[in-house]
Design an enzyme around this catalytic site. Structure first.
Site, PDB file in Angstrom:
ATOM      1  CB  CYS A   1      -0.860  -0.036   1.261  1.00 54.39           C
ATOM      2  SG  CYS A   1      -1.923   1.393   1.479  1.00 54.39           S
TER       3      CYS A   1
ATOM      4  CB  THR B   1       0.002   3.056   4.417  1.00 52.03           C
ATOM      5  OG1 THR B   1      -1.220   3.709   4.119  1.00 52.03           O
ATOM      6  CG2 THR B   1       0.332   3.232   5.880  1.00 52.03           C
TER       7      THR B   1
ATOM      8  CG  HIS C   1       3.476   7.555   3.273  1.00 50.39           C
ATOM      9  ND1 HIS C   1       3.901   8.799   2.849  1.00 50.39           N
ATOM     10  CD2 HIS C   1       2.283   7.355   2.669  1.00 50.39           C
ATOM     11  CE1 HIS C   1       3.000   9.316   2.024  1.00 50.39           C
ATOM     12  NE2 HIS C   1       2.011   8.450   1.894  1.00 50.39           N
TER      13      HIS C   1
ATOM     14  CG  HIS D   1      -2.601  -2.025   5.897  1.00 46.01           C
ATOM     15  ND1 HIS D   1      -1.489  -1.237   5.713  1.00 46.01           N
ATOM     16  CD2 HIS D   1      -3.477  -1.659   4.949  1.00 46.01           C
ATOM     17  CE1 HIS D   1      -1.692  -0.434   4.703  1.00 46.01           C
ATOM     18  NE2 HIS D   1      -2.897  -0.658   4.202  1.00 46.01           N
TER      19      HIS D   1
ATOM     20  CB  ILE E   1      -7.771   3.601  -4.254  1.00 46.75           C
ATOM     21  CG1 ILE E   1      -6.874   2.768  -3.328  1.00 46.75           C
ATOM     22  CG2 ILE E   1      -9.147   3.807  -3.611  1.00 46.75           C
ATOM     23  CD1 ILE E   1      -6.661   3.343  -1.949  1.00 46.75           C
TER      24      ILE E   1
ATOM     25  CG  ASP F   1      -3.126   9.919 -12.739  1.00 45.51           C
ATOM     26  OD1 ASP F   1      -2.013  10.485 -12.764  1.00 45.51           O
ATOM     27  OD2 ASP F   1      -3.475   9.169 -11.824  1.00 45.51           O
TER      28      ASP F   1
ATOM     29  NE  ARG G   1      -0.362   4.078 -10.844  1.00 43.84           N
ATOM     30  CZ  ARG G   1      -0.171   4.481  -9.606  1.00 43.84           C
ATOM     31  NH1 ARG G   1      -0.711   5.597  -9.167  1.00 43.84           N
ATOM     32  NH2 ARG G   1       0.568   3.796  -8.755  1.00 43.84           N
TER      33      ARG G   1
ATOM     34  CG  LEU H   1      -9.972   7.329  -0.142  1.00 48.08           C
ATOM     35  CD1 LEU H   1     -10.809   6.642   0.929  1.00 48.08           C
ATOM     36  CD2 LEU H   1      -9.519   6.319  -1.173  1.00 48.08           C
TER      37      LEU H   1
HETATM   38  P1  NAD Z   1      -1.725   6.743  -5.628  1.00 45.00           P
HETATM   39  O1  NAD Z   1      -0.750   7.709  -5.083  1.00 45.00           O
HETATM   40  O2  NAD Z   1      -1.233   5.458  -6.213  1.00 45.00           O
HETATM   41  O3  NAD Z   1      -2.633   7.452  -6.744  1.00 45.00           O
HETATM   42  C1  NAD Z   1      -2.859   8.823  -6.798  1.00 45.00           C
HETATM   43  C2  NAD Z   1      -2.887   9.217  -8.269  1.00 45.00           C
HETATM   44  O4  NAD Z   1      -3.249  10.605  -8.363  1.00 45.00           O
HETATM   45  C3  NAD Z   1      -1.534   9.043  -8.972  1.00 45.00           C
HETATM   46  O5  NAD Z   1      -1.667   8.171 -10.102  1.00 45.00           O
HETATM   47  C4  NAD Z   1      -1.186  10.474  -9.376  1.00 45.00           C
HETATM   48  O6  NAD Z   1      -0.475  10.538 -10.613  1.00 45.00           O
HETATM   49  C5  NAD Z   1      -2.561  11.110  -9.486  1.00 45.00           C
HETATM   50  N1  NAD Z   1      -2.555  12.572  -9.546  1.00 45.00           N
HETATM   51  C6  NAD Z   1      -1.614  13.445  -9.136  1.00 45.00           C
HETATM   52  N2  NAD Z   1      -1.967  14.712  -9.467  1.00 45.00           N
HETATM   53  C7  NAD Z   1      -3.172  14.637 -10.083  1.00 45.00           C
HETATM   54  C8  NAD Z   1      -4.043  15.615 -10.657  1.00 45.00           C
HETATM   55  N3  NAD Z   1      -3.760  16.924 -10.646  1.00 45.00           N
HETATM   56  N4  NAD Z   1      -5.193  15.174 -11.213  1.00 45.00           N
HETATM   57  C9  NAD Z   1      -5.506  13.866 -11.243  1.00 45.00           C
HETATM   58  N5  NAD Z   1      -4.704  12.886 -10.716  1.00 45.00           N
HETATM   59  C10 NAD Z   1      -3.551  13.282 -10.143  1.00 45.00           C
HETATM   60  O7  NAD Z   1      -2.762   6.448  -4.444  1.00 45.00           O
HETATM   61  P2  NAD Z   1      -3.805   5.271  -4.145  1.00 45.00           P
HETATM   62  O8  NAD Z   1      -3.111   4.176  -3.405  1.00 45.00           O
HETATM   63  O9  NAD Z   1      -4.607   4.934  -5.334  1.00 45.00           O
HETATM   64  O10 NAD Z   1      -4.694   6.063  -3.079  1.00 45.00           O
HETATM   65  C11 NAD Z   1      -5.451   7.184  -3.494  1.00 45.00           C
HETATM   66  C12 NAD Z   1      -5.476   8.263  -2.427  1.00 45.00           C
HETATM   67  O11 NAD Z   1      -6.240   7.812  -1.302  1.00 45.00           O
HETATM   68  C13 NAD Z   1      -4.128   8.654  -1.859  1.00 45.00           C
HETATM   69  O12 NAD Z   1      -4.125  10.063  -1.610  1.00 45.00           O
HETATM   70  C14 NAD Z   1      -4.067   7.908  -0.533  1.00 45.00           C
HETATM   71  O13 NAD Z   1      -3.227   8.552   0.418  1.00 45.00           O
HETATM   72  C15 NAD Z   1      -5.506   7.987  -0.111  1.00 45.00           C
HETATM   73  N6  NAD Z   1      -5.980   6.933   0.805  1.00 45.00           N
HETATM   74  C16 NAD Z   1      -6.879   7.321   1.749  1.00 45.00           C
HETATM   75  C17 NAD Z   1      -7.431   6.375   2.593  1.00 45.00           C
HETATM   76  C18 NAD Z   1      -8.453   6.799   3.586  1.00 45.00           C
HETATM   77  O14 NAD Z   1      -8.846   5.974   4.431  1.00 45.00           O
HETATM   78  N7  NAD Z   1      -8.940   8.041   3.501  1.00 45.00           N
HETATM   79  C19 NAD Z   1      -7.041   5.028   2.499  1.00 45.00           C
HETATM   80  C20 NAD Z   1      -6.146   4.661   1.491  1.00 45.00           C
HETATM   81  C21 NAD Z   1      -5.604   5.623   0.649  1.00 45.00           C
HETATM   82 ZN    ZN Z   2      -3.701   0.035   2.380  1.00 51.89          ZN
END
Ligand code: NAD
Ligand code: ZN
Length: 341
Positions: free
Chosen positions: A38, A40, A43, A63, A175, A195, A200, A263
């Site tokens: 993930c 996370t 990070h 996780h 996601i 994106d 992607r 999200l």
């Molecule tokens: P990821 O980082 O793989 O995907 C994010 C995508 O956004 C990337 O492909 C990136 O190129 C794109 N992006 C960047 N700038 C952009 C723009 N201006 N317009 C459109 N797209 C753009 O993340 P992921 O694993 O798919 O997770 C998605 C998000 O959800 C992340 O921010 C993550 O931290 C968050 N998240 C939140 C929860 C929660 O419980 N709230 C849980 C899991 C993940």
């Molecule tokens: Zn996760």
């Protein structure tokens, strides 16, 4: 047992020999088969400000998992040894107001496996029986291992009624792509995903062929709206990038009275055009984790009823090759990366 651990407060993760966890009376022991990597975990690998402030060391990370129950605590009933399962990685208390109201996903005492408690990147995982989600035979282990992020997508996508609606998803990470598949499955009319990373967007089109992908560094969302036969804009926005520009574009492309589920996690604080939100009468909902256990119920039902997210898994490695798995994740060119334990 073998376990992938943050052993020292510095960049990296290390494969170590760790004791098999001892379970309490309300727990089960799970032999882990597959795990998903993930954002996370990245990070935690990088040991950024969030990770170093949040994660105690040593900590077995991870996780997202699927496996099989191999031991039952003495008070556990309703589960059997040999049961294939995934599970909710958010461990909740049962005495907060929210939990007592049945809203476990809103419990302020939530702790995460692989973040605050020993995690799933290991041969064995201790988990409260309450958190176990049995897997039906038709859901393979590698899909079981990505139910946690699919659950984020499902929880967000099902926040608002999508039937017949035009849906904008910003961010085609794993996601966002899975949310596009869910929006389609839930009966949305148009599903558009944006994106700035062409790899992607290619993956999004590969996983969900009926989605309209938009590279917002080249195309303008305003041109897409008439192209798809919409008059005003999108009814529902699912923000899954954490990027400020994406949120601004979403607010701009939404109809009067539109709805947004957030999200994506923006880094730090960021300015928001509140007057547009007010004048457009937009409803915004923050989304954290998955609903316990309605999200799990719905996502398993959808997987049994034709929802297919399997192509979002782009890389598979034996756990010993975790370095390659993390390299693939960090490249920004992967979908989900799954490790075999
Ligand atoms: P990821 O980082 O793989 O995907 C994010 C995508 O956004 C990337 O492909 C990136 O190129 C794109 N992006 C960047 N700038 C952009 C723009 N201006 N317009 C459109 N797209 C753009 O993340 P992921 O694993 O798919 O997770 C998605 C998000 O959800 C992340 O921010 C993550 O931290 C968050 N998240 C939140 C929860 C929660 O419980 N709230 C849980 C899991 C993940
Ligand atoms: Zn996760």
């Amino acid at each position: 047992m073998k376990a992938l651990e943050k052993s020292k407060p510095e960049e990296g993760l290390w494969m170590v020999e760790a004791p098999v966890p001892e379970i309490g009376p309300e727990d089960v022991l799970i032999r882990v088969k597959r795990t998903g990597i993930c954002g996370t975990d990245i990070h935690i690998w990088n040991w950024d400000d969030w990770a170093s402030a949040t994660v105690p060391v040593p900590m077995i990370t991870g996780h997202e998992f699927a496996g099989e129950i191999v031991e039952l605590g003495r008070n556990v009933d309703g589960l059997t040894i040999g049961q294939r399962c995934s599970g909710e990685g958010h461990l909740v208390t049962h005495d907060s107001r929210q939990s007592r109201a049945g809203k476990f996903h809103l419990d302020p005492g939530t702790r995460g496996i692989g973040v605050n408690e020993q995690g799933a990147f290991a041969e064995y995982l201790r988990l409260p029986a309450f958190n176990v989600v049995p897997l039906p035979d038709e859901i393979p282990d590698e899909i079981g291992a990505i139910l946690d992020p699919l659950g984020n997508a499902v929880h967000t996508a099902l926040s608002f009624d999508l039937l017949g609606e035009d849906v904008l998803i910003t961010g085609a990470g794993p996601i966002g792509i899975m949310a596009a598949a869910v929006a389609r499955h839930a009966g949305a009319r148009n599903v558009v995903i944006t994106d700035v990373n062409p790899d992607r967007l290619d993956l999004a089109a590969h996983v969900v062929p009926s989605v309209r992908t938009v590279d917002v560094s080249r195309e303008d969302l305003h041109d897409i709206i008439p192209e798809l036969g919409m008059s005003q804009g999108f009814d529902v926005g699912l923000e899954m990038s954490g990027n400020q520009n994406a949120l601004d574009q979403m607010i701009d492309a939404l109809v009067m009275g539109g709805k947004i589920a957030l999200l994506g996690i923006p880094p730090g604080t960021s300015p928001v055009d509140w007057s547009s939100i007010v004048f457009k009468a937009i409803t915004i909902k923050g989304v954290y984790g998955r609903e316990m256990f309605e999200t799990w119920y719905k996502m398993i039902a959808m997987l049994q009823n034709g929802l297919d997210v399997s192509r979002v898994i782009t890389h598979r490695f034996p756990a010993a090759q975790f370095h390659e798995g993390f390299t693939a994740m960090k490249s920004g060119r992967s979908g989900k990366v799954v490790l075999d334990w």
